[in-house]
Enzyme design. Structure first.
Site, short mmCIF file in Angstrom:
data_model
loop_
_atom_site.label_atom_id
_atom_site.label_comp_id
_atom_site.label_asym_id
_atom_site.label_seq_id
_atom_site.Cartn_x
_atom_site.Cartn_y
_atom_site.Cartn_z
N CYS A 80 0.78 -1.24 0.00
CA CYS A 80 0.00 0.00 0.00
C CYS A 80 0.81 1.29 0.00
O CYS A 80 0.53 2.19 -0.80
CB CYS A 80 -0.99 -0.01 1.16
SG CYS A 80 -0.44 -0.88 2.62
N HIS A 136 -1.22 7.00 4.95
CA HIS A 136 -0.17 5.97 4.97
C HIS A 136 1.10 6.37 4.22
O HIS A 136 1.77 5.54 3.63
CB HIS A 136 -0.71 4.64 4.42
CG HIS A 136 0.02 3.45 4.99
ND1 HIS A 136 -0.15 2.18 4.52
CD2 HIS A 136 0.93 3.36 6.00
CE1 HIS A 136 0.61 1.34 5.20
NE2 HIS A 136 1.28 2.04 6.11
N LYS A 320 -0.82 -10.06 -2.25
CA LYS A 320 -0.23 -8.82 -1.74
C LYS A 320 1.20 -9.07 -1.25
O LYS A 320 1.47 -10.05 -0.57
CB LYS A 320 -1.07 -8.27 -0.60
CG LYS A 320 -0.50 -7.01 0.05
CD LYS A 320 -1.38 -6.52 1.18
CE LYS A 320 -0.79 -5.29 1.83
NZ LYS A 320 -1.65 -4.75 2.91
#
Length: 576
Positions: A80, A136, A320
Site C-alpha cells: 500500500c 499511509h 499482496k
C-alpha cells in the site's frame, strides 16, 4: 438584394457561425472535470463480478466498469505505501527509496517533501482538493501530513489501517491508540462504535460533493477506503456492518471469514453507488471523471503480518506483497462522459504512475510542467484513440528482499528470493468464486450506479441502449475481462501448481498475454527477450535510490504520551 451580395452575406454568416462553433468547442475542450478517485484497499482480482466471479455481487462497481472502460492490464505496487506514493508522485518508488515494505506505525518515515504530488499540481489549476480515508505516507512531523501536502481537507487516518468501529490502530499489544483526524484535529468522536468506517467515509465524501456544488468549485476527491483491508489483528479483524444479515445474505459461502469479507466488500460496493448518486444529484456527474482501483492484490492469507482478509486473486499467481500478477495486477476501471468509446476492455499497459499525468492533462494541465516522471499521459488514448502509449512497466526492484520484476510488451521478467519471508506470497491462492447465485446482470443495470451512469451516457450523446442491447454489450465486456480456466487451462487443471515455481536461482520469463497466470517459464525458449528485459532491469538498478535502513518503532510515538492518540511525535520540526 443582389445575388452576389447575398452570397457574400451568407459566407460571412457561415464564417461567424463556424467561429462561434469553434469557440464553443474550444471552451468545451478546456472545460475542467471533477476528478474522483475511489481506492479500495487490498481488493483481490477475483473479487469483482466484472472479472468473472459470481460469489460476491458487486453491482455498482460492475456498472461503473461496464459503462466506462475496464483497464485489464492496470499495474500497481505490491503493497500500500509504495502504491500510494507512485499514484501521487507519478514516479516509481525506486526514485525515492520507497520500494520496500509499508510504513509501520511509530516509524519515522515519510514521503519526501521534495516530491510534488497530485493535489499540489491540481491546486495550481484551480481545484479544491480533498482526501477521505487512508493516508499511509508518513506523519511523524506535521509537514508530512495530507493538509501540508496539497490537500485542502483530510478526514480519515494516518496509519495503514484502523478498526472499522472505533478508529483504533494497534501496532502491538503495548502500543495502541486512536487514529482519526479531521485535518490536525482529533476526530475519534466521529467514528465511534455505532458507526461503520466505510459508511462514515462515504458520508464524508457526499458532504464534500455537496459543498463543492454550493461553492461552485472544481473538485478533486480521493476516497481512500479502509475496506477491504483487515482491521486490527485478532478474532475481530474482519468486521461487517450487520453480521446477522451478512450470514443470511451469504450463507452459501462456507468459509466464515470469506463470508465476512463478502459483507465488507458489499459495503464498499454500496459506497461506490452512493458517491455516484451524490455526484448526479448535485449535477456534477455529467462533468466528472470517476476512477475505481485497488492499491494491490488481496492478502488471501498472511502468516507474516496477520492481516489476511480472505480476498481472492484467483487464478493469478501470488498475492499482496508479491511482484507476481496476483499482487500487482490490480482491479481498475474509469468512467467519464468524455470517454468516446465506452463499454470496452482495454488491454493496454497502464501503471499507477500514469494517473498523475493522465488526470493532470484531463484537467487542462501541460504535461511538460510535470518534469521528469515515470508516468505516461494516457488521457488521449482513453478518450479517443485507444492506441497503446506504454510498452514498459517497472513492477518493482526491492533490493533488500531480492524481489524484482519488469514488463515489456507482453513479456514479464521475474526474480524472487528463496530466503525472503515473502516467499509465502508466491503461491496460487484464493477462492475461484464459482459458487454462488447466478450472475445478475439485471441487478447491475438496476443498481444505483447503473441507473445514474447509463442516464448520463444517454444525455451526453452516447446513445441510449435498450435493456437487451446493454445486457449483451456488458456480457461481452465481462467475457473479455475474465482470466479463467479457458485462459489458463494448465494452471487451473494442475492439482499442485505451486510446485512449478522456479524463479529463485535465475530469472523467469512469462508471456502475460498467453499465460497471465505465470504458469509456464519460457526463458529458455526466448533467450534474446530474456536478455533484453534483464538489461532493462539493470538500467533501472543503476538509477535507483536504495532504501534507507528501516527505523525501529520509536517508543516516543506511543499514543499513551498523547492521551491515547497517534500524533506527529517529533515536533517541533527544526530545519537543519
Amino acid at each position: 438584394m443582389d445575388f452576389s451580395v447575398r452570397r457574400i452575406t451568407g459566407t460571412l454568416l457561415l464564417i461567424v457561425n463556424l467561429q462561434l462553433t469553434g469557440y464553443a468547442l474550444q471552451r468545451e475542450t478546456k472545460k475542467q472535470p471533477h476528478i474522483i478517485l475511489i481506492i479500495a484497499d487490498d481488493l483481490g482480482w477475483n473479487d469483482v463480478g466484472f472479472h468473472g466471479s459470481i460469489q460476491i455481487p458487486t453491482p455498482n462497481i460492475d456498472a461503473l466498469a461496464y459503462n466506462g472502460v475496464i483497464l485489464n492490464r492496470h499495474y500497481v505496487q505490491p503493497t500500500c505505501t509504495p502504491s500510494r506514493a507512485a499514484l501521487l508522485t507519478g514516479k516509481y518508488p525506486i526514485r525515492y527509496g520507497f520500494q520496500g515494505t509499508p510504513i509501520a506505525a511509530g516509524q519515522a518515515l515519510a514521503l519526501p517533501t521534495n516530491e510534488k504530488i497530485l493535489p499540489q499540481y491540481l491546486k495550481e489549476l484551480g481545484y479544491s482538493t480533498h482526501l477521505v480515508g487512508k493516508w499511509h505516507l508518513g506523519y511523524y512531523q506535521k509537514r508530512f501530513t495530507p493538509t501540508q501536502r496539497g490537500f485542502d481537507s483530510h478526514f480519515g487516518y494516518w496509519n495503514g489501517y484502523i478498526s472499522y468501529r472505533n478508529s483504533i490502530h494497534a501496532k502491538n499489544t503495548t502500543m495502541s491508540g486512536i487514529d482519526a483526524r479531521r485535518g490536525f484535529e482529533r476526530a475519534g468522536n466521529e467514528m465511534d462504535r455505532d458507526r461503520y468506517a466505510t459508511d462514515v467515509f462515504t458520508g464524508e465524501a457526499c458532504k464534500i460533493i455537496e459543498s463543492s456544488k454550493r461553492e461552485n468549485t472544481k473538485m478533486f476527491l480521493m476516497v481512500s477506503h479502509l475496506a477491504v483491508h483487515s482491521g486490527n489483528s485478532g478474532p475481530n479483524h474482519l468486521e461487517v456492518s450487520n453480521k446477522t444479515y451478512n450470514d443470511e445474505a451469504f450463507g452459501y459461502i462456507e468459509n466464515e471469514n470469506r463470508r465476512l469479507y463478502a459483507g465488507m466488500l458489499t459495503s464498499l460496493d454500496d459506497s461506490v453507488g452512493k458517491i455516484i448518486e451524490s455526484l448526479d444529484k448535485n449535477e456534477m456527474l455529467k462533468d466528472s471523471i470517476v476512477v475505481f482501483m485497488s492499491d494491490n492484490g488481496a492478502p488471501t492469507d498472511d502468516p507474516l503480518w496477520g492481516h489476511e482478509n480472505f480476498g481472492s486473486n484467483w487464478p493469478l499467481r501470488g498475492k499482496k506483497g508479491s511482484v507476481l500478477e496476483g499482487g500487482v495486477r490490480g482491479v481498475a476501471a474509469i468512467w467519464s462522459p468524455w470517454l468516446k468509446e465506452k463499454n470496452k476492455v482495454s488491454e493496454n499497459l497502464f501503471h499507477i504512475t500514469d494517473w498523475l499525468p493522465t488526470l493532470y492533462t484531463a484537467a487542462n494541465g501541460n504535461f511538460e510542467d510535470l518534469g521528469n516522471i515515470d508516468g505516461v499521459d494516457q488521457w488521449k488514448s482513453l478518450i479517443d484513440t485507444s492506441e497503446q502509449v506504454r510498452s514498459k512497466v517497472l513492477i518493482n526492484i526491492d533490493e533488500t528482499r531480492g524481489e524484482e520484476a519488469l514488463i515489456f510488451n507482453q513479456w514479464k521478467v521475474v526474480k524472487s528470493n528463496r530466503t525472503s519471508n515473502l516467499v509465502i506470497n508466491l503461491k496460487y491462492s484464493g477462492d475461484p468464486g464459482n459458487v454462488g447465485p447466478e450472475y445478475n446482470m439485471s441487478g447491475v443495470m438496476a443498481s444505483v450506479a447503473g441507473l445514474h451512469l447509463s442516464n448520463i451516457n444517454c444525455l451526453t450523446g452516447d446513445g441510449c441502449m435498450n435493456t437487451s442491447t446493454s445486457r449483451d454489450v456488458f456480457y461481452v465486456a465481462r467475457s473479455r475481462a475474465k482470466v479463467d480456466g479457458q485462459t489458463c487451462p494448465e494452471r487451473v487443471s494442475d492439482t499442485d501448481p505451486d510446485q512449478r515455481y522456479e524463479c529463485f536461482d535465475g530469472y523467469c520469463l512469462f508471456d502475460t498475454l498467453q499465460d497471465p497466470c505465470e504458469y509456464r517459464n519460457v526463458a529458455k525458449q526466448n533467450p534474446q527477450t530474456l536478455a533484453q528485459t534483464i538489461g532493462m532491469l539493470e538500467q533501472f538498478k543503476n538509477e535507483m535510490t536504495m532504501q534507507a535502513p528501516k527505523p525501529i518503532t520509536d517508543p516516543d510515538a506511543d499514543p499513551r504520551r498523547f492521551t491515547g492518540y497517534w500524533e506527529p511525535w517529533l515536533e517541533p520540526y527544526v530545519k537543519a
